[in-house]
Design a protein around this motif. Structure first.
Motif, PDB file in Angstrom:
ATOM      1  N   TYR A 193     -17.378  41.892  12.098  1.00 11.03           N
ATOM      2  CA  TYR A 193     -16.591  40.847  12.754  1.00 11.03           C
ATOM      3  C   TYR A 193     -15.155  40.949  12.272  1.00 11.03           C
ATOM      4  O   TYR A 193     -14.895  40.997  11.071  1.00 11.03           O
ATOM      5  N   ALA A 194     -14.210  41.020  13.233  1.00 12.79           N
ATOM      6  CA  ALA A 194     -12.788  41.072  12.914  1.00 12.79           C
ATOM      7  C   ALA A 194     -12.329  39.668  12.541  1.00 12.79           C
ATOM      8  O   ALA A 194     -12.463  38.733  13.326  1.00 12.79           O
ATOM      9  N   HIS A 195     -11.809  39.518  11.318  1.00 10.47           N
ATOM     10  CA  HIS A 195     -11.437  38.204  10.805  1.00 10.47           C
ATOM     11  C   HIS A 195     -10.341  38.377   9.763  1.00 10.47           C
ATOM     12  O   HIS A 195     -10.495  39.152   8.822  1.00 10.47           O
ATOM     13  N   ASP A 196      -9.222  37.691   9.938  1.00  9.65           N
ATOM     14  CA  ASP A 196      -8.104  37.727   8.988  1.00  9.65           C
ATOM     15  C   ASP A 196      -7.588  39.146   8.737  1.00  9.65           C
ATOM     16  O   ASP A 196      -7.251  39.492   7.611  1.00  9.65           O
ATOM     17  N   GLY A 197      -7.571  39.988   9.765  1.00  8.86           N
ATOM     18  CA  GLY A 197      -7.002  41.332   9.641  1.00  8.86           C
ATOM     19  C   GLY A 197      -7.914  42.354   9.010  1.00  8.86           C
ATOM     20  O   GLY A 197      -7.480  43.452   8.686  1.00  8.86           O
ATOM     21  N   HIS A 198      -9.175  42.024   8.802  1.00  5.36           N
ATOM     22  CA  HIS A 198     -10.120  43.017   8.299  1.00  5.36           C
ATOM     23  C   HIS A 198     -11.481  42.781   8.940  1.00  5.36           C
ATOM     24  O   HIS A 198     -11.636  41.888   9.753  1.00  5.36           O
ATOM     25  N   LEU A 199     -12.436  43.595   8.575  1.00  9.23           N
ATOM     26  CA  LEU A 199     -13.757  43.529   9.188  1.00  9.23           C
ATOM     27  C   LEU A 199     -14.792  43.104   8.163  1.00  9.23           C
ATOM     28  O   LEU A 199     -14.811  43.602   7.041  1.00  9.23           O
ATOM     29  N   HIS A 200     -15.647  42.172   8.561  1.00  7.59           N
ATOM     30  CA  HIS A 200     -16.709  41.668   7.695  1.00  7.59           C
ATOM     31  C   HIS A 200     -18.050  42.051   8.270  1.00  7.59           C
ATOM     32  O   HIS A 200     -18.217  42.094   9.490  1.00  7.59           O
TER      33      HIS A 200
END
Length: 98
Positions: free
Chosen positions: A32-39
């Motif tokens: 998941y793309a979140h806050d400029g990175h992927l989780h």
């Protein structure tokens, strides 16, 4: 391709199909793309999903950019493009597979 295991310890948001963040299929899991990175979810916590290797996508003649027709995902200091079931990132005159 191996993925580094960097736990995101302060991640309180639970990602899912309706969480509002872009879902990206990535091998056997979803990022998941979140806050400029992927989780990604892993063993009850969230990891930063980062490739551990530099893997060049050979023979990639298509240039990604605004209007190229592929979804873009902010990823740290660059943008990945979703193409053929994986993420491409421009790097030193070629595209890498993420």
């Amino acid at each position: 391709m191996t993925t580094l295991h960097h736990e995101h310890p302060t991640h309180k948001h639970t990602h899912g199909p309706s969480c509002g963040h872009r879902a990206v299929s990535h091998g056997d899991h979803v990022d998941y793309a979140h806050d400029g990175h992927l989780h990604r979810e892993h063993s009850g916590h969230w990891d930063e999903c980062e490739s551990a290797e530099h893997t060049t996508h050979d023979g990639h003649a298509h240039a990604h950019g605004a209007g190229c027709g592929h979804d873009s995902v902010p990823h740290g200091d660059h943008v990945d493009y979703l193409h053929d079931g994986h993420r491409h990132a421009e790097h030193d005159g070629h595209y890498d597979d993420h």
